[in-house]
Scaffold this motif. Structure first.
Motif, PDB file in Angstrom:
ATOM      1  N   GLU A  15      28.912  51.681  17.364  1.00  0.00           N
ATOM      2  CA  GLU A  15      28.994  51.497  18.817  1.00  0.00           C
ATOM      3  C   GLU A  15      27.931  50.502  19.284  1.00  0.00           C
ATOM      4  N   PHE A  17      25.943  48.070  21.160  1.00  0.00           N
ATOM      5  CA  PHE A  17      26.110  47.771  22.587  1.00  0.00           C
ATOM      6  C   PHE A  17      26.656  46.371  22.826  1.00  0.00           C
ATOM      7  N   SER A  20      30.250  45.798  20.212  1.00  0.00           N
ATOM      8  CA  SER A  20      31.347  46.754  20.317  1.00  0.00           C
ATOM      9  C   SER A  20      31.644  47.123  21.768  1.00  0.00           C
ATOM     10  N   LYS A  21      30.589  47.372  22.545  1.00  0.00           N
ATOM     11  CA  LYS A  21      30.779  47.788  23.942  1.00  0.00           C
ATOM     12  C   LYS A  21      30.625  46.622  24.922  1.00  0.00           C
ATOM     13  N   LEU A  23      28.002  45.189  26.187  1.00  0.00           N
ATOM     14  CA  LEU A  23      26.970  45.398  27.203  1.00  0.00           C
ATOM     15  C   LEU A  23      25.793  44.477  26.894  1.00  0.00           C
ATOM     16  N   GLY A 118      23.379  51.453  30.535  1.00  0.00           N
ATOM     17  CA  GLY A 118      24.456  52.101  29.773  1.00  0.00           C
ATOM     18  C   GLY A 118      23.927  53.164  28.838  1.00  0.00           C
ATOM     19  N   SER A 119      22.791  52.906  28.217  1.00  0.00           N
ATOM     20  CA  SER A 119      22.192  53.893  27.323  1.00  0.00           C
ATOM     21  C   SER A 119      21.852  55.171  28.084  1.00  0.00           C
ATOM     22  N   LEU A 122      25.121  56.960  29.123  1.00  0.00           N
ATOM     23  CA  LEU A 122      25.823  57.575  27.986  1.00  0.00           C
ATOM     24  C   LEU A 122      25.122  58.854  27.534  1.00  0.00           C
ATOM     25  N   SER A 181      31.264  39.742  16.087  1.00  0.00           N
ATOM     26  CA  SER A 181      31.788  41.010  16.593  1.00  0.00           C
ATOM     27  C   SER A 181      32.863  41.570  15.664  1.00  0.00           C
TER      28      SER A 181
END
Length: 193
Positions: A15, A17, A20-21, A23, A118-119, A122, A181
């Motif tokens: 995941e 950041f 994958s996300k 961010l 985001g951290s 989450l 990515s």
């Protein structure tokens, strides 16, 4: 113990950041031109995300949830992050002026870095314990730094190659980011995660 290790591996690789996300793309593209600045930004990000994850967890668990104020999470978390970024900026300006100048506008922009917020969000959403929150925050920041440093190496190599005019600058940077990515996408399913 196994759960803690899985949280760390998941946050760093599966995941990630940035890859994958998606961010924190702004500093990822802005500071990854040189490896030295990428490492400096990575250190600042590791400090801010780890400490903000810890502080926001404590505030969320002992202030917001008991008083039914969870609707204030985002505002409170942003205030904590902004205070930590000010601390990092002051320390860097005093003790590391060359790195402070090299990071430029991207250092204060950590405050608005989606990866940091985001951290914290989450961690609150997943209802991690204190230890899990610290490990997740630190690991997510390490994953961010890993992506930043790896990509700075890619960009330094790109600079020395003969790129067609149409792809020079941002287009080849985005193509390279997409390929990095895709490489990280290979970690999906690692250890059954």
């Amino acid at each position: 113990m196994r759960e803690i290790v899985l949280i760390a591996i998941t946050a760093i690789f599966v995941e990630n950041f940035v890859l994958s996300k998606f961010l924190g793309i702004c500093p990822f593209l802005g500071v990854s031109k040189k490896t030295s600045t990428a490492v400096g930004m990575g250190g600042a990000i590791i400090f801010v995300i780890t400490i903000s994850s810890t502080v926001t967890w404590v505030i969320n668990e002992y202030l917001l949830i008991p008083n039914d104020l969870t609707y204030l999470q985002t505002i409170v978390f942003i205030l904590v992050i902004a205070a930590l970024v000010q601390l990092v900026e002051t320390v860097m300006k005093k003790f590391m002026p060359p790195l402070y100048r090299a990071l430029g506008i991207y250092l204060p922009l950590i405050t608005t870095n989606c990866a940091v917020l985001g951290s914290a969000l989450l961690i609150a959403e997943r209802k991690y314990t204190f230890l899990q929150a610290v490990v997740f925050g630190f690991s997510a920041a390490v994953g961010f730094t890993l992506a930043l440093v790896l990509f700075s190496g890619v960009r330094e190599r790109i600079e020395t190659n003969d790129i067609p005019v149409a792809f020079r600058g941002l287009p080849i940077t985005l193509v390279a980011a997409a390929l990095v990515s895709v490489a990280f996408f290979g970690f999906q399913g690692l250890f059954g995660i």
